[in-house]
Motif scaffolding. Structure first.
Motif, PDB file in Angstrom:
ATOM      1  N   CYS A  41     -15.195  11.995  44.168  1.00 17.59           N
ATOM      2  CA  CYS A  41     -16.321  10.735  43.778  1.00 17.59           C
ATOM      3  C   CYS A  41     -16.912  11.354  42.485  1.00 17.59           C
ATOM      4  CB  CYS A  41     -17.789  10.720  44.660  1.00 17.59           C
ATOM      5  SG  CYS A  41     -17.069   9.898  46.219  1.00 17.59           S
ATOM      6  N   SER A  42     -16.484  10.737  41.690  1.00 22.93           N
ATOM      7  CA  SER A  42     -16.559  10.331  39.982  1.00 22.93           C
ATOM      8  C   SER A  42     -17.242   9.469  39.425  1.00 22.93           C
ATOM      9  CB  SER A  42     -15.475  10.692  39.184  1.00 22.93           C
ATOM     10  OG  SER A  42     -14.653  10.202  39.372  1.00 22.93           O
ATOM     11  N   THR A  43     -18.284   9.385  38.570  1.00 23.50           N
ATOM     12  CA  THR A  43     -19.127   7.952  38.138  1.00 23.50           C
ATOM     13  C   THR A  43     -18.370   7.550  36.555  1.00 23.50           C
ATOM     14  OG1 THR A  43     -21.373   8.922  38.382  1.00 23.50           O
ATOM     15  CG2 THR A  43     -21.365   7.393  37.347  1.00 23.50           C
ATOM     16  N   GLN A  44     -18.199   6.225  36.685  1.00 25.81           N
ATOM     17  CA  GLN A  44     -17.455   5.512  35.980  1.00 25.81           C
ATOM     18  C   GLN A  44     -17.918   4.523  35.162  1.00 25.81           C
ATOM     19  OE1 GLN A  44     -13.373   4.218  36.587  1.00 25.81           O
ATOM     20  NE2 GLN A  44     -12.760   6.438  37.323  1.00 25.81           N
ATOM     21  N   GLU A  80     -28.617   7.938  32.864  1.00 22.74           N
ATOM     22  CA  GLU A  80     -28.214   7.753  34.273  1.00 22.74           C
ATOM     23  C   GLU A  80     -28.082   8.961  35.208  1.00 22.74           C
ATOM     24  OE1 GLU A  80     -27.141   5.394  38.127  1.00 22.74           O
ATOM     25  OE2 GLU A  80     -28.849   5.030  35.639  1.00 22.74           O
ATOM     26  N   THR A  82     -25.411  11.573  36.677  1.00 23.58           N
ATOM     27  CA  THR A  82     -24.011  10.864  37.287  1.00 23.58           C
ATOM     28  C   THR A  82     -23.148  12.092  37.730  1.00 23.58           C
ATOM     29  OG1 THR A  82     -23.187  12.248  35.340  1.00 23.58           O
ATOM     30  CG2 THR A  82     -23.477   9.881  34.875  1.00 23.58           C
ATOM     31  N   PRO A 218     -23.192   2.044  35.568  1.00 21.94           N
ATOM     32  CA  PRO A 218     -22.278   2.708  36.339  1.00 21.94           C
ATOM     33  C   PRO A 218     -21.502   2.792  38.123  1.00 21.94           C
ATOM     34  CG  PRO A 218     -24.307   3.293  36.993  1.00 21.94           C
ATOM     35  CD  PRO A 218     -24.467   1.739  35.535  1.00 21.94           C
ATOM     36  N   GLU A 219     -20.569   3.126  37.392  1.00 22.90           N
ATOM     37  CA  GLU A 219     -20.052   3.117  39.203  1.00 22.90           C
ATOM     38  C   GLU A 219     -18.939   4.255  39.927  1.00 22.90           C
ATOM     39  OE1 GLU A 219     -16.583  -0.368  39.084  1.00 22.90           O
ATOM     40  OE2 GLU A 219     -18.231  -2.077  38.690  1.00 22.90           O
ATOM     41  N   LYS A 220     -19.450   4.914  41.527  1.00 21.22           N
ATOM     42  CA  LYS A 220     -19.065   5.776  41.757  1.00 21.22           C
ATOM     43  C   LYS A 220     -17.619   5.324  42.211  1.00 21.22           C
ATOM     44  CE  LYS A 220     -20.128   8.921  45.842  1.00 21.22           C
ATOM     45  NZ  LYS A 220     -21.342   8.495  46.696  1.00 21.22           N
ATOM     46  N   CYS A 222     -14.817   6.618  43.907  1.00 27.87           N
ATOM     47  CA  CYS A 222     -13.862   8.092  45.576  1.00 27.87           C
ATOM     48  C   CYS A 222     -12.971   8.043  46.042  1.00 27.87           C
ATOM     49  CB  CYS A 222     -14.869   7.894  46.069  1.00 27.87           C
ATOM     50  SG  CYS A 222     -16.818   7.962  45.749  1.00 27.87           S
TER      51      CYS A 222
END
Length: 266
Positions: A41-44, A80, A82, A218-220, A222
């Motif tokens: 997963c990554s934060t965008q 935030e 991340t 922020p959106e996760k 995956c």
């Protein structure tokens, strides 16, 4: 985990007449890879843009006024936390085994032979006065006779046995780790501020103002990836000592030996 049973047979000839037995051995298959799924997963950061229209009114005294409404904007910055997946090298503990041979003492039944010599003669007998047989000497034909006499005896003798020398080994493979960090989230917000443009009258004036409101959220995100993880299977072996027999039924022979060993234990 797959488990295999392998019997290693050693035939016992006439020189060894001791009890047959089986010894368990543990081995491992060569390393092979299994496919596993990892979720990364990554934060965008996504910008939310809203078009706003807002009305404002102001009472104008002793002037004839128009209201000019303008946006007054402020910007705030928030932190935030991340997360991001990064490549990593991990290790897994496997086992490497090597078969060796060691000498063990075994009690075996063997035949021990030696020469035996005795005197062989022809004896003479006669009757006495009472009619009884009595010895009257030997004829001159005595001679020594020698032969080989063998008897079974138990002896402790060295005997080769297999042994597994197993050591732990570390095997690297590609995996993923999680790295944490921080990002600045910028938010711009506006309010409508009226401004007075007047001439000498008393009235109530209103106006409209349009502005753009921008918010970062922020959106996760995956996704699944596949990795290869090294593995081994355990192999169960039996090292057995058999009598040398033509057309031997190994399955029946091993079962008989194992049942006999269990009876001796209990």
């Amino acid at each position: 985990m797959n488990r295999l049973l392998i019997v290693l047979a050693l035939f016992c000839g006439s020189a060894y007449s001791g009890k047959n037995f089986c010894k368990p051995l543990v081995d491992y298959t060569p390393r092979y890879d299994t496919e596993q799924v990892r979720t990364i997963c990554s934060t965008q950061i996504r910008k939310v843009v809203e078009q706003k229209t807002e009305a404002a009114c102001l009472e104008v005294i002793n002037m004839e006024c128009d209201v000019l409404v303008v946006p007054e904007c402020t910007t705030t910055v928030t932190k935030e936390r991340t997360m991001m997946d990064i490549p990593a090298i991990h290790e897994v503990n496997l086992t490497a085994c090597e078969k060796t041979t060691v000498m063990k003492e075994h009690v075996k039944e063997v035949f021990e032979c030696k020469n035996v010599t005795k005197t062989h003669c022809t004896t003479l007998w006669k009757l006495d006065d009472k009619g009884m047989k009595v010895w009257a000497g030997n004829e001159d034909d005595c001679k020594e006779v020698t032969w080989e006499e063998c008897k079974p005896v138990s002896k402790t003798v060295p005997f080769p046995e297999p042994s597994m020398d197993c050591k732990p080994i570390s095997v690297p493979y590609n995996d993923v780790d999680v790295m944490f960090g921080e990002v600045d989230l910028v938010q711009t917000d506006c309010v409508a501020k009226p401004q007075q443009v007047c001439k000498p009258v008393k009235s109530n004036k209103c106006g409209m103002a349009s502005y753009t409101r921008i918010t970062e959220v922020p959106e996760k995100v995956c996704k699944d990836i596949k990795i290869l993880v090294p593995r081994q299977d355990e192999i169960h072996k039996q090292w057995c000592l058999f009598n040398q027999v033509d057309n031997i039924d190994f399955d029946a022979a091993v079962k008989n030996i194992l049942e006999s060993q269990e009876e001796n234990v209990f």
